[in-house]
Design a protein around this motif. Structure first.
Motif, PDB file in Angstrom:
ATOM      1  N   LEU A  35       0.807  -1.216   0.000  1.00  0.00           N
ATOM      2  CA  LEU A  35       0.000   0.000   0.000  1.00  0.00           C
ATOM      3  C   LEU A  35       0.838   1.261   0.000  1.00  0.00           C
ATOM      4  CD1 LEU A  35      -2.749  -0.986   2.605  1.00  0.00           C
ATOM      5  CD2 LEU A  35      -2.795  -1.274   0.117  1.00  0.00           C
ATOM      6  N   ASN A  36       0.399   2.225  -0.802  1.00  0.00           N
ATOM      7  CA  ASN A  36       0.996   3.566  -0.789  1.00  0.00           C
ATOM      8  C   ASN A  36       0.076   4.518  -1.533  1.00  0.00           C
ATOM      9  OD1 ASN A  36       2.253   4.272  -3.716  1.00  0.00           O
ATOM     10  ND2 ASN A  36       2.343   2.066  -3.342  1.00  0.00           N
ATOM     11  N   GLY A  37       0.175   5.786  -1.219  1.00  0.00           N
ATOM     12  CA  GLY A  37      -0.570   6.804  -1.942  1.00  0.00           C
ATOM     13  C   GLY A  37      -2.070   6.659  -1.865  1.00  0.00           C
ATOM     14  N   ARG A  38      -2.707   6.686  -3.023  1.00  0.00           N
ATOM     15  CA  ARG A  38      -4.170   6.592  -3.118  1.00  0.00           C
ATOM     16  C   ARG A  38      -4.552   5.154  -3.443  1.00  0.00           C
ATOM     17  NH1 ARG A  38      -8.524   8.557  -7.205  1.00  0.00           N
ATOM     18  NH2 ARG A  38     -10.213   9.168  -5.787  1.00  0.00           N
ATOM     19  N   VAL A  39      -5.458   4.572  -2.622  1.00  0.00           N
ATOM     20  CA  VAL A  39      -5.784   3.151  -2.709  1.00  0.00           C
ATOM     21  C   VAL A  39      -7.282   2.971  -2.965  1.00  0.00           C
ATOM     22  CG1 VAL A  39      -5.778   0.942  -1.462  1.00  0.00           C
ATOM     23  CG2 VAL A  39      -3.908   2.590  -1.109  1.00  0.00           C
ATOM     24  N   LYS A  55      -5.477   1.771   8.899  1.00  0.00           N
ATOM     25  CA  LYS A  55      -4.792   1.791  10.196  1.00  0.00           C
ATOM     26  C   LYS A  55      -3.373   1.254  10.087  1.00  0.00           C
ATOM     27  CE  LYS A  55      -8.794   1.363  13.312  1.00  0.00           C
ATOM     28  NZ  LYS A  55      -9.468   0.493  14.308  1.00  0.00           N
ATOM     29  N   ALA A  56      -3.203   0.167   9.334  1.00  0.00           N
ATOM     30  CA  ALA A  56      -1.897  -0.497   9.261  1.00  0.00           C
ATOM     31  C   ALA A  56      -0.894   0.278   8.420  1.00  0.00           C
ATOM     32  CB  ALA A  56      -2.055  -1.905   8.703  1.00  0.00           C
ATOM     33  N   ALA A  57      -1.384   1.004   7.400  1.00  0.00           N
ATOM     34  CA  ALA A  57      -0.478   1.692   6.475  1.00  0.00           C
ATOM     35  C   ALA A  57      -0.664   3.201   6.523  1.00  0.00           C
ATOM     36  CB  ALA A  57      -0.709   1.173   5.059  1.00  0.00           C
ATOM     37  N   LYS A  58      -1.032   3.733   7.688  1.00  0.00           N
ATOM     38  CA  LYS A  58      -1.394   5.145   7.801  1.00  0.00           C
ATOM     39  C   LYS A  58      -0.268   6.095   7.413  1.00  0.00           C
ATOM     40  CE  LYS A  58      -0.498   5.164  12.806  1.00  0.00           C
ATOM     41  NZ  LYS A  58      -1.108   5.382  14.130  1.00  0.00           N
ATOM     42  N   LYS A  59       0.986   5.654   7.529  1.00  0.00           N
ATOM     43  CA  LYS A  59       2.119   6.522   7.184  1.00  0.00           C
ATOM     44  C   LYS A  59       2.445   6.484   5.689  1.00  0.00           C
ATOM     45  CE  LYS A  59       4.314   6.274  11.729  1.00  0.00           C
ATOM     46  NZ  LYS A  59       5.537   5.913  12.489  1.00  0.00           N
TER      47      LYS A  59
END
Length: 203
Positions: A35-39, A55-59
């Motif tokens: 995951l990154n950016g817009r999903v 929650k898991a990839a919030k950064k």
């Protein structure tokens, strides 16, 4: 109130040991690494997976858009799985104007959707056009007798064979195939039967 039908995953209405729930959770956790950016969470159902990814990839993410054709599921998602980085909306996977309406995404996740779609070509075309160049698609489906063949699952149009599934991704620059058995997701071992296939594709 959204009801559990055997296809819709609603964690609050299921035992923590429910096999189908655990399988779905395993797929979302598998996707977190990419995951990154817009999903886009394509066919997000009750919305639990969209929130879990946020929650898991919030950064690493800017936004997660969860879409589903079922209005009750979207209503439930908005009521139960709010997250400031997630928005839920009703949409049809095979609406040809979907890319224009939603724009492009860095990552598209579409789990256990393909087997419900009659217009497979439009569905795959929408995904391709909504994925940014260099973006990642993570898609899964259960294997079965093949396109146009009967299935024991009442909500499935059909279930592709492994070969049919692998042939869907010729437009992508790189494709890696994984297999799922229960909560186990791995590249695959000789002689082991896997009921579900997962493709990770780079445009």
């Amino acid at each position: 109130m959204l009801k559990y039908t055997g296809e819709r995953i609603i964690p609050e209405l299921m035992k923590p040991t429910n096999g189908m729930l655990l399988e779905h959770l395993a797929r979302y956790h598998f996707a977190i690494h990419y995951l990154n950016g817009r999903v886009l969470d394509f066919a997000c159902g009750s919305g639990f997976g969209s929130q879990a990814m946020a929650k898991a990839a919030k950064k690493r993410i800017n936004q997660i858009v969860g879409i589903d054709i079922d209005a009750a599921s979207i209503q439930y998602a908005n009521a139960h799985y709010y997250h400031p980085s997630v928005s839920f909306q009703q949409a049809d996977a095979v609406d040809p104007s979907l890319p224009e309406k939603l724009g492009q995404f860095d990552v598209i996740v579409s789990f256990e959707t393909l087997e419900h779609i009659e217009d497979e070509g439009q569905y795959m075309s929408n995904i391709f056009h909504m994925l940014k160049p260099g973006g990642t698609l993570i898609i899964s489906t259960p294997f079965g007798l093949g396109r146009g063949k009967p299935t024991s699952e009442p909500f499935h149009v059909h279930q592709l064979t492994e070969e049919e599934f692998k042939q869907l991704f010729h437009n992508y620059s790189q494709v890696d195939f994984y297999y799922q058995k229960g909560v186990l997701v791995e590249p695959g071992r000789q002689g082991l039967h896997y009921p579900i296939g997962i493709a990770v594709c780079t445009k």
